[in-house]
Scaffold this motif. Structure first.
Motif, PDB file in Angstrom:
ATOM      1  N   ILE A 145       0.856  -1.186   0.000  1.00  0.00           N
ATOM      2  CA  ILE A 145       0.000   0.000   0.000  1.00  0.00           C
ATOM      3  C   ILE A 145       0.890   1.234   0.000  1.00  0.00           C
ATOM      4  CG2 ILE A 145      -1.782   1.260   1.273  1.00  0.00           C
ATOM      5  CD1 ILE A 145      -2.487  -1.443   2.605  1.00  0.00           C
ATOM      6  N   VAL A 146       0.552   2.221  -0.833  1.00  0.00           N
ATOM      7  CA  VAL A 146       1.335   3.452  -0.877  1.00  0.00           C
ATOM      8  C   VAL A 146       0.432   4.631  -0.539  1.00  0.00           C
ATOM      9  CG1 VAL A 146       0.990   3.795  -3.379  1.00  0.00           C
ATOM     10  CG2 VAL A 146       2.934   4.876  -2.233  1.00  0.00           C
ATOM     11  N   TYR A 147       0.969   5.544   0.275  1.00  0.00           N
ATOM     12  CA  TYR A 147       0.309   6.803   0.632  1.00  0.00           C
ATOM     13  C   TYR A 147       1.120   7.938   0.017  1.00  0.00           C
ATOM     14  CZ  TYR A 147      -1.963   3.937   4.242  1.00  0.00           C
ATOM     15  OH  TYR A 147      -2.670   2.970   4.914  1.00  0.00           O
ATOM     16  N   ARG A 148       0.424   8.974  -0.502  1.00  0.00           N
ATOM     17  CA  ARG A 148       1.125  10.087  -1.141  1.00  0.00           C
ATOM     18  C   ARG A 148       0.402  11.395  -0.867  1.00  0.00           C
ATOM     19  NH1 ARG A 148      -1.444  11.932  -5.622  1.00  0.00           N
ATOM     20  NH2 ARG A 148      -2.988  10.568  -6.619  1.00  0.00           N
ATOM     21  N   GLU A 149       1.035  12.497  -1.294  1.00  0.00           N
ATOM     22  CA  GLU A 149       0.448  13.825  -1.151  1.00  0.00           C
ATOM     23  C   GLU A 149      -0.765  13.983  -2.068  1.00  0.00           C
ATOM     24  OE1 GLU A 149       1.456  16.061   0.936  1.00  0.00           O
ATOM     25  OE2 GLU A 149       3.577  15.736   1.370  1.00  0.00           O
ATOM     26  N   ALA A 150      -1.629  14.944  -1.760  1.00  0.00           N
ATOM     27  CA  ALA A 150      -2.774  15.279  -2.609  1.00  0.00           C
ATOM     28  C   ALA A 150      -2.337  16.323  -3.612  1.00  0.00           C
ATOM     29  CB  ALA A 150      -3.933  15.789  -1.760  1.00  0.00           C
ATOM     30  N   THR A 151      -1.688  15.886  -4.669  1.00  0.00           N
ATOM     31  CA  THR A 151      -1.108  16.795  -5.653  1.00  0.00           C
ATOM     32  C   THR A 151      -1.902  16.746  -6.945  1.00  0.00           C
ATOM     33  OG1 THR A 151       1.081  16.369  -4.726  1.00  0.00           O
ATOM     34  CG2 THR A 151       0.990  17.417  -6.896  1.00  0.00           C
ATOM     35  N   PRO A 152      -2.423  17.889  -7.436  1.00  0.00           N
ATOM     36  CA  PRO A 152      -3.116  17.877  -8.725  1.00  0.00           C
ATOM     37  C   PRO A 152      -2.210  17.386  -9.833  1.00  0.00           C
ATOM     38  CG  PRO A 152      -3.463  19.960  -7.571  1.00  0.00           C
ATOM     39  CD  PRO A 152      -2.380  19.226  -6.826  1.00  0.00           C
ATOM     40  N   SER A 153      -2.802  16.695 -10.794  1.00  0.00           N
ATOM     41  CA  SER A 153      -2.032  16.210 -11.931  1.00  0.00           C
ATOM     42  C   SER A 153      -1.597  17.387 -12.786  1.00  0.00           C
ATOM     43  CB  SER A 153      -2.872  15.243 -12.780  1.00  0.00           C
ATOM     44  OG  SER A 153      -3.289  14.149 -12.004  1.00  0.00           O
ATOM     45  N   GLY A 154      -0.334  17.442 -13.070  1.00  0.00           N
ATOM     46  CA  GLY A 154       0.188  18.489 -13.934  1.00  0.00           C
ATOM     47  C   GLY A 154       0.157  18.061 -15.391  1.00  0.00           C
ATOM     48  N   THR A 155       0.648  18.908 -16.257  1.00  0.00           N
ATOM     49  CA  THR A 155       0.733  18.573 -17.676  1.00  0.00           C
ATOM     50  C   THR A 155       1.966  17.713 -17.894  1.00  0.00           C
ATOM     51  OG1 THR A 155      -0.308  20.669 -18.268  1.00  0.00           O
ATOM     52  CG2 THR A 155       0.890  19.494 -20.007  1.00  0.00           C
ATOM     53  N   ALA A 156       1.748  16.485 -18.268  1.00  0.00           N
ATOM     54  CA  ALA A 156       2.844  15.539 -18.448  1.00  0.00           C
ATOM     55  C   ALA A 156       3.018  15.227 -19.928  1.00  0.00           C
ATOM     56  CB  ALA A 156       2.561  14.254 -17.670  1.00  0.00           C
ATOM     57  N   ALA A 157       4.200  14.736 -20.252  1.00  0.00           N
ATOM     58  CA  ALA A 157       4.450  14.325 -21.625  1.00  0.00           C
ATOM     59  C   ALA A 157       3.536  13.159 -21.979  1.00  0.00           C
ATOM     60  CB  ALA A 157       5.914  13.921 -21.775  1.00  0.00           C
ATOM     61  N   LYS A 158       3.167  13.077 -23.241  1.00  0.00           N
ATOM     62  CA  LYS A 158       2.293  11.996 -23.686  1.00  0.00           C
ATOM     63  C   LYS A 158       2.983  10.664 -23.445  1.00  0.00           C
ATOM     64  CE  LYS A 158      -0.479  10.415 -27.589  1.00  0.00           C
ATOM     65  NZ  LYS A 158      -0.872  10.668 -28.994  1.00  0.00           N
ATOM     66  N   PRO A 159       2.329   9.741 -22.723  1.00  0.00           N
ATOM     67  CA  PRO A 159       2.986   8.472 -22.390  1.00  0.00           C
ATOM     68  C   PRO A 159       3.136   7.578 -23.609  1.00  0.00           C
ATOM     69  CG  PRO A 159       0.698   8.434 -21.690  1.00  0.00           C
ATOM     70  CD  PRO A 159       0.980   9.837 -22.148  1.00  0.00           C
ATOM     71  N   THR A 160       4.103   6.691 -23.537  1.00  0.00           N
ATOM     72  CA  THR A 160       4.315   5.729 -24.611  1.00  0.00           C
ATOM     73  C   THR A 160       3.228   4.673 -24.562  1.00  0.00           C
ATOM     74  OG1 THR A 160       6.705   6.055 -24.484  1.00  0.00           O
ATOM     75  CG2 THR A 160       5.925   4.053 -25.581  1.00  0.00           C
ATOM     76  N   PRO A 161       2.521   4.437 -25.671  1.00  0.00           N
ATOM     77  CA  PRO A 161       1.467   3.409 -25.647  1.00  0.00           C
ATOM     78  C   PRO A 161       2.046   2.047 -25.315  1.00  0.00           C
ATOM     79  CG  PRO A 161       1.266   4.792 -27.602  1.00  0.00           C
ATOM     80  CD  PRO A 161       2.585   5.127 -26.972  1.00  0.00           C
ATOM     81  N   ALA A 162       1.279   1.257 -24.586  1.00  0.00           N
ATOM     82  CA  ALA A 162       1.699  -0.093 -24.234  1.00  0.00           C
ATOM     83  C   ALA A 162       1.723  -0.978 -25.480  1.00  0.00           C
ATOM     84  CB  ALA A 162       0.754  -0.685 -23.198  1.00  0.00           C
ATOM     85  N   PRO A 163       2.623  -1.930 -25.539  1.00  0.00           N
ATOM     86  CA  PRO A 163       2.621  -2.863 -26.674  1.00  0.00           C
ATOM     87  C   PRO A 163       1.421  -3.799 -26.597  1.00  0.00           C
ATOM     88  CG  PRO A 163       4.171  -3.593 -25.003  1.00  0.00           C
ATOM     89  CD  PRO A 163       3.676  -2.248 -24.553  1.00  0.00           C
TER      90      PRO A 163
END
Length: 278
Positions: A145-163
Motif C-alpha cells: 500500500i502506498v500513501y502520497r500527497e494530494a497533488t493535482p495532476s500536472g501537464t505531463a508528456a504523452k505516455p508511450t502506448p503499451a505494446p
C-alpha cells in the motif's frame, strides 16, 4: 509534510484476523459481475482472487474518512498523507478456496518505509495476509500500500502506448462494473464510484479502475490461457486506468510463464504482472 517514520514503524508486527464463510451467493455474484460462469455449489473451487471479497475489515459508516477509507490508526498505521492506493502485491497459491468453506485471514504489518517520488513523499506499508480453510493453507499474499500527497495532476508528456501482447482480451470498464466490484469487496473508496469526488477532490479525469480488480482479471486470464492455476502471481501498478470506456488485458509467453499487463486503448501500461507455474 513531515512524517514521523519511527512512530509509524511501531505498527510493524501488528496483527489482525477475520473469518467468513465463502457462500454460494458470493460466488454467483462474483461470476455475474465478471460476466463469467462457473460452479457455485458447496465444494466447488471459487474463482481466482475471490479472497479479496472475503474477511474485509468491518467498519461503521461513521468511522469512514472523507475518501471512504476507514480512518487510520487501527491495524494500519496512521500515515498522514491523504492519498492511498494499492501499489502491487505477490501471491503464492496453495489450494483453491471452496464454496461453503469457513475462510480465515491472518494479517501482519511486515514493513513501513519512506521514499520520495515526483509527487513528493511516499509512504509504503507492506502487509502479509495468510488465508486458510479447515483443509489447510489456501494462499499467502503480500500487499503493498502506498500513501502520497494530494497533488493535482500536472501537464505531463504523452505516455508511450503499451505494446500489444500475443493474446489480448477487451474489458468494458462501465460504472456499474466498478460499483459492483466495490460492493463485493466492501471497498468504499470514493474514486471508484463517486465521479465528482474523483475529479474534484483527487484530481482524476474519471472513475478509477481498481488495482485489485485488474489483478483479478489478469490472474484469471492467465489461468484461462494456460488451462490451470499459476503457482504464483505478482503485480505492480504503474498508471491508472479510468472507467467509462474499455481497456485490454494483454499476455505474452515467457518460457513456461506468462507476462501480463493492462492498458487502455493507446494508453500506457497500467499494471504489469507475472504468472508462474512450478
Amino acid at each position: 509534510m513531515s512524517l514521523d517514520i519511527d512512530h509509524l514503524r511501531q505498527w510493524i508486527g501488528r496483527e489482525d484476523q477475520a473469518h467468513e464463510v465463502l457462500s454460494s451467493t458470493l460466488a454467483q455474484r462474483l461470476y455475474a459481475t465478471l460476466d463469467r460462469e462457473g460452479p457455485t455449489e458447496d465444494g466447488a473451487d471459487a474463482p481466482l482472487l475471490t479472497h479479496h471479497c472475503l474477511c474485509q475489515p468491518l467498519v461503521s459508516t461513521a468511522e469512514l474518512g472523507p475518501d471512504g477509507h476507514p480512518k487510520r490508526g487501527g491495524f494500519l498505521p496512521p500515515v498522514p498523507l491523504p492519498r492511498r492506493m494499492w501499489a502491487g502485491g505477490a501471491l503464492q497459491f496453495h489450494s483453491a478456496p471452496r464454496v461453503g468453506e469457513d475462510i480465515t485471514r491472518q494479517s501482519v504489518i511486515e514493513d513501513v518505509t519512506m521514499k520520495s517520488g515526483r509527487s513528493g513523499a511516499l509512504c509504503f506499508v507492506a502487509v502479509r495476509h495468510n488465508f486458510s480453510s479447515p483443509r489447510g493453507p489456501i494462499l499467502s499474499e503480500r500487499q503493498d500500500i502506498v500513501y502520497r500527497e494530494a497533488t493535482p495532476s500536472g501537464t505531463a508528456a504523452k505516455p508511450t502506448p503499451a505494446p500489444h501482447g500475443e493474446e489480448r482480451r477487451e474489458i468494458s470498464a462501465s460504472p456499474a462494473f466498478l460499483f459492483r466490484y466495490s460492493a463485493l469487496t466492501f471497498n468504499s473508496h470514493r474514486i471508484h464510484y463517486d465521479l465528482p469526488y474523483a475529479m474534484d477532490e483527487e484530481f482524476y479525469p474519471g472513475l478509477v479502475v481498481h488495482g485489485p480488480l485488474q489483478a483479478m482479471l489478469l490472474a484469471q486470464y492467465a489461468a484461462d490461457l494456460m488451462g490451470r492455476t499459476p503457482s504464483s502471481f505478482s503485480f505492480r501498478s504503474m498508471a491508472p486506468i479510468f472507467g467509462g470506456g474499455s481497456f485490454f488485458l494483454h499476455a505474452q509467453k515467457q518460457g513456461d510463464d506468462l507476462k501480463l499487463w493492462t492498458a487502455a486503448p493507446d494508453g500506457p501500461m497500467a499494471m504489469e504482472a507475472q504468472a508462474r507455474w512450478d
